[in-house]
Design an enzyme around this catalytic site. Sequence first.
Site, PDB file in Angstrom:
ATOM      1  CB  CYS A  29      -5.015   8.068  -8.782  1.00  0.00           C
ATOM      2  SG  CYS A  29      -5.420   7.916 -10.518  1.00  0.00           S
TER       3      CYS A  29
ATOM      4  CE  LYS B 200       6.328  -5.013  -8.261  1.00  0.00           C
ATOM      5  NZ  LYS B 200       5.235  -5.164  -7.264  1.00  0.00           N
TER       6      LYS B 200
ATOM      7  CD  GLU C  46      -0.655   7.545 -15.729  1.00  0.00           C
ATOM      8  OE1 GLU C  46      -0.472   7.508 -16.956  1.00  0.00           O
ATOM      9  OE2 GLU C  46      -1.606   6.979 -15.152  1.00  0.00           O
TER      10      GLU C  46
ATOM     11  CD  GLU D 172      -3.320   9.277  -3.062  1.00  0.00           C
ATOM     12  OE1 GLU D 172      -2.239   8.722  -2.794  1.00  0.00           O
ATOM     13  OE2 GLU D 172      -3.774   9.352  -4.217  1.00  0.00           O
TER      14      GLU D 172
HETATM   15  P1  NAD Z   1       2.680   1.905  -4.402  1.00  0.00           P
HETATM   16  O1  NAD Z   1       3.515   3.042  -4.827  1.00  0.00           O
HETATM   17  O2  NAD Z   1       2.797   1.421  -3.016  1.00  0.00           O
HETATM   18  O3  NAD Z   1       2.990   0.629  -5.312  1.00  0.00           O
HETATM   19  C1  NAD Z   1       2.866   0.686  -6.704  1.00  0.00           C
HETATM   20  C2  NAD Z   1       3.789  -0.362  -7.312  1.00  0.00           C
HETATM   21  O4  NAD Z   1       5.135  -0.009  -7.051  1.00  0.00           O
HETATM   22  C3  NAD Z   1       3.598  -1.758  -6.754  1.00  0.00           C
HETATM   23  O5  NAD Z   1       3.726  -2.682  -7.817  1.00  0.00           O
HETATM   24  C4  NAD Z   1       4.747  -1.880  -5.780  1.00  0.00           C
HETATM   25  O6  NAD Z   1       5.154  -3.192  -5.531  1.00  0.00           O
HETATM   26  C5  NAD Z   1       5.835  -1.116  -6.508  1.00  0.00           C
HETATM   27  N1  NAD Z   1       6.898  -0.591  -5.666  1.00  0.00           N
HETATM   28  C6  NAD Z   1       6.823  -0.163  -4.380  1.00  0.00           C
HETATM   29  N2  NAD Z   1       8.031   0.284  -3.961  1.00  0.00           N
HETATM   30  C7  NAD Z   1       8.893   0.151  -5.013  1.00  0.00           C
HETATM   31  C8  NAD Z   1      10.262   0.439  -5.215  1.00  0.00           C
HETATM   32  N3  NAD Z   1      11.016   0.976  -4.248  1.00  0.00           N
HETATM   33  N4  NAD Z   1      10.810   0.158  -6.413  1.00  0.00           N
HETATM   34  C9  NAD Z   1      10.072  -0.354  -7.407  1.00  0.00           C
HETATM   35  N5  NAD Z   1       8.754  -0.664  -7.279  1.00  0.00           N
HETATM   36  C10 NAD Z   1       8.165  -0.411  -6.096  1.00  0.00           C
HETATM   37  O7  NAD Z   1       1.194   2.291  -4.768  1.00  0.00           O
HETATM   38  P2  NAD Z   1      -0.130   1.451  -4.477  1.00  0.00           P
HETATM   39  O8  NAD Z   1      -0.376   1.482  -3.014  1.00  0.00           O
HETATM   40  O9  NAD Z   1      -0.029   0.139  -5.175  1.00  0.00           O
HETATM   41  O10 NAD Z   1      -1.244   2.312  -5.247  1.00  0.00           O
HETATM   42  C11 NAD Z   1      -1.890   3.390  -4.663  1.00  0.00           C
HETATM   43  C12 NAD Z   1      -1.225   4.687  -5.054  1.00  0.00           C
HETATM   44  O11 NAD Z   1      -1.142   4.779  -6.467  1.00  0.00           O
HETATM   45  C13 NAD Z   1      -1.992   5.920  -4.639  1.00  0.00           C
HETATM   46  O12 NAD Z   1      -1.089   6.906  -4.193  1.00  0.00           O
HETATM   47  C14 NAD Z   1      -2.651   6.397  -5.915  1.00  0.00           C
HETATM   48  O13 NAD Z   1      -2.957   7.759  -5.976  1.00  0.00           O
HETATM   49  C15 NAD Z   1      -1.612   6.044  -6.911  1.00  0.00           C
HETATM   50  N6  NAD Z   1      -2.208   5.915  -8.254  1.00  0.00           N
HETATM   51  C16 NAD Z   1      -2.007   6.930  -9.158  1.00  0.00           C
HETATM   52  C17 NAD Z   1      -2.591   6.849 -10.410  1.00  0.00           C
HETATM   53  C18 NAD Z   1      -2.454   7.953 -11.422  1.00  0.00           C
HETATM   54  O14 NAD Z   1      -2.862   7.758 -12.563  1.00  0.00           O
HETATM   55  N7  NAD Z   1      -1.911   9.101 -11.074  1.00  0.00           N
HETATM   56  C19 NAD Z   1      -3.357   5.745 -10.740  1.00  0.00           C
HETATM   57  C20 NAD Z   1      -3.540   4.753  -9.786  1.00  0.00           C
HETATM   58  C21 NAD Z   1      -2.944   4.837  -8.540  1.00  0.00           C
HETATM   59  O1  6OD Z   2      -8.149   6.077 -17.180  1.00  0.00           O
HETATM   60  C1  6OD Z   2      -6.926   5.994 -17.176  1.00  0.00           C
HETATM   61  O2  6OD Z   2      -6.265   5.828 -18.223  1.00  0.00           O
HETATM   62  C2  6OD Z   2      -6.197   6.064 -15.907  1.00  0.00           C
HETATM   63  N1  6OD Z   2      -4.848   6.061 -15.987  1.00  0.00           N
HETATM   64  C3  6OD Z   2      -6.887   6.105 -14.751  1.00  0.00           C
HETATM   65  C4  6OD Z   2      -6.275   6.194 -13.481  1.00  0.00           C
HETATM   66  C5  6OD Z   2      -6.994   5.946 -12.373  1.00  0.00           C
HETATM   67  C6  6OD Z   2      -6.410   5.984 -11.078  1.00  0.00           C
HETATM   68  O3  6OD Z   2      -6.746   5.297 -10.148  1.00  0.00           O
END
Ligand code: NAD
Ligand code: 6OD
Length: 513
Positions: A315, A205, A281, A417
């Site tokens: 992130c 998804k 993550e 964040e």
């Molecule tokens: P988000 O949590 O809003 O959405 C991520 C995904 O989850 C989307 O596909 C969304 O549709 C889905 N989703 C939302 N609510 C849901 C629910 N209740 N049940 C199932 N699925 C659901 O995140 P975003 O805004 O798309 O991305 C930004 C965030 O992601 C930031 O907080 C960032 O730090 C984090 N992030 C973390 C990493 C990491 O590796 N730690 C990497 C990239 C992004």
């Molecule tokens: O490099 C990766 O494998 C990874 N998971 C990066 C995450 C980036 C976050 O925005």
Amino acid sequence: MTTSTLSRTGPWPDAARPDSASADGAAPKEILHFIGGAYVAGGGGRRFENRSPVDGSLVSLVHEASRADVDAAVAAARAALSGPWGRMTVQERVDRLHKVAEGILRRFDAFLAAEIADTGKPQSLASHIDIPRGAANFAVFADVVKNVPTEFFELATPDGAGALNYARRGPKGVIAVISPWNLPLLLMTWKVGPALACGNTVVVKPSEETPTTAALLGEVMNEAGIPPGVYNVVHGFGPDSAGEFLTTHPGVDAITFTGETRTGEAIMKAAATGVRAVSFELGGKNPAVVFADCDLDKAIEGTLRSAFANCGQVCLGTERIYVERPIFDAFVARLKAGAEALVPGHPFASGTSLGPLISREHRDKVLSYYARAIADGATLVTGGGVPDMPAELAGGSWVQPTIWTGLPDDSAVVREEIFGPCCHIRPFDSEEEAVALANDTPYGLAAAVWTENLGRAHRVAGRIGAGIVWVNSWFLRDLRTAFGGSKHSGIGREGGVHSLEFYTELKNICVKL
Ligand code: NAD
Ligand code: 6OD
């Protein structure tokens, strides 16, 4: 549910280009689900708009999955487990995953155009990071899975005959992959690559903001000989939509999720039913610690990237910078100059080094922190608002790269964040204080330490509470290494053999001799 082979509609590069949506007066392009090896419109008939963050133009109409569509995707994934995929040798799977990697590289320009249409990120960034990593995520995990050793123990038995114990790894089953919008292909394939390498099947998804490269990957899967049902994609939102339907589905064996911490909490509750495994993550509020003995040129170059790359939507990005007092003023002045030299613009224009935020909604959130910083007493070093853009880009989600100093340590701007191109810089006077400041956060994803003192580098890296600490670098990735966060930044580690821990069930076989 209706099926289509997608001749005119679909996630093609022409369809993906922001300016092509209905330039010829034709109907906008459509993004369909990919279920059982075919593009399908789904039964619910609901579609939502995918708009370009560059100028607000319509990129595509995306079909939103109903509960029945998600049922169909999970059923296809379950059936594929016991089909040809389940009977393949590891080598046969590995060969096909290498073909997927080659297929992404062969269609490099199509993936690039699709990713840029959805995210607006500069071509230079997407072509160096997002698309190559999309391919590498299949090639690397194909090799990891082929070379993983197994454990073996010999046991003495009372009758003197003995017994042999050995471990076998099998797939976990149907894996739900829920991914975010900031690095769409990279973060989705970072999960799909190892999941498939271990013999699982997946239902993906992708973020509602960035559906296109996940859809395009379906074609590559078919060309690479991945059997129908192994890779499935359903589109939609989170709550009361495809995300929730998928994570609450009893046919899903495990969930791997990348996104916000709060979303992770909701998914963890869903996963409790049926005691399904999760790999998370999540968010971060990552520090950089810059010592006076650093190579300042390198520290500035690295911090400019870590704070502003992908318009701050990484992130692992740096939002808190701690600088040793003797070089504080010089550091602030040089980071300011670097931020002001960034050029926002059209992703394909030469010289563009800063894209827009993903959406107007996200820009509102980032701008609310810009206002909050001033309200909390920050000194604005640079930025703080919306840049003047040419008329044709005025509908985009642009913000200025922004630097503050002087905020109290308990300001929401320093603790939460933001996920935008912004950072706060604060001085420190001792190694002890720097470590304490870096660790003063509910998150634990990543950190960067800048110093030429070898002992200090190891010491400080060891004391910072984060899953990844870079010394004199940032986002230098070796996919064989453990990746993930502690505290509010996640659960579990992926990367190399750590991914295999999550995507396989380990079975011990004990043979009495
Ligand atoms: P988000 O949590 O809003 O959405 C991520 C995904 O989850 C989307 O596909 C969304 O549709 C889905 N989703 C939302 N609510 C849901 C629910 N209740 N049940 C199932 N699925 C659901 O995140 P975003 O805004 O798309 O991305 C930004 C965030 O992601 C930031 O907080 C960032 O730090 C984090 N992030 C973390 C990493 C990491 O590796 N730690 C990497 C990239 C992004
Ligand atoms: O490099 C990766 O494998 C990874 N998971 C990066 C995450 C980036 C976050 O925005």
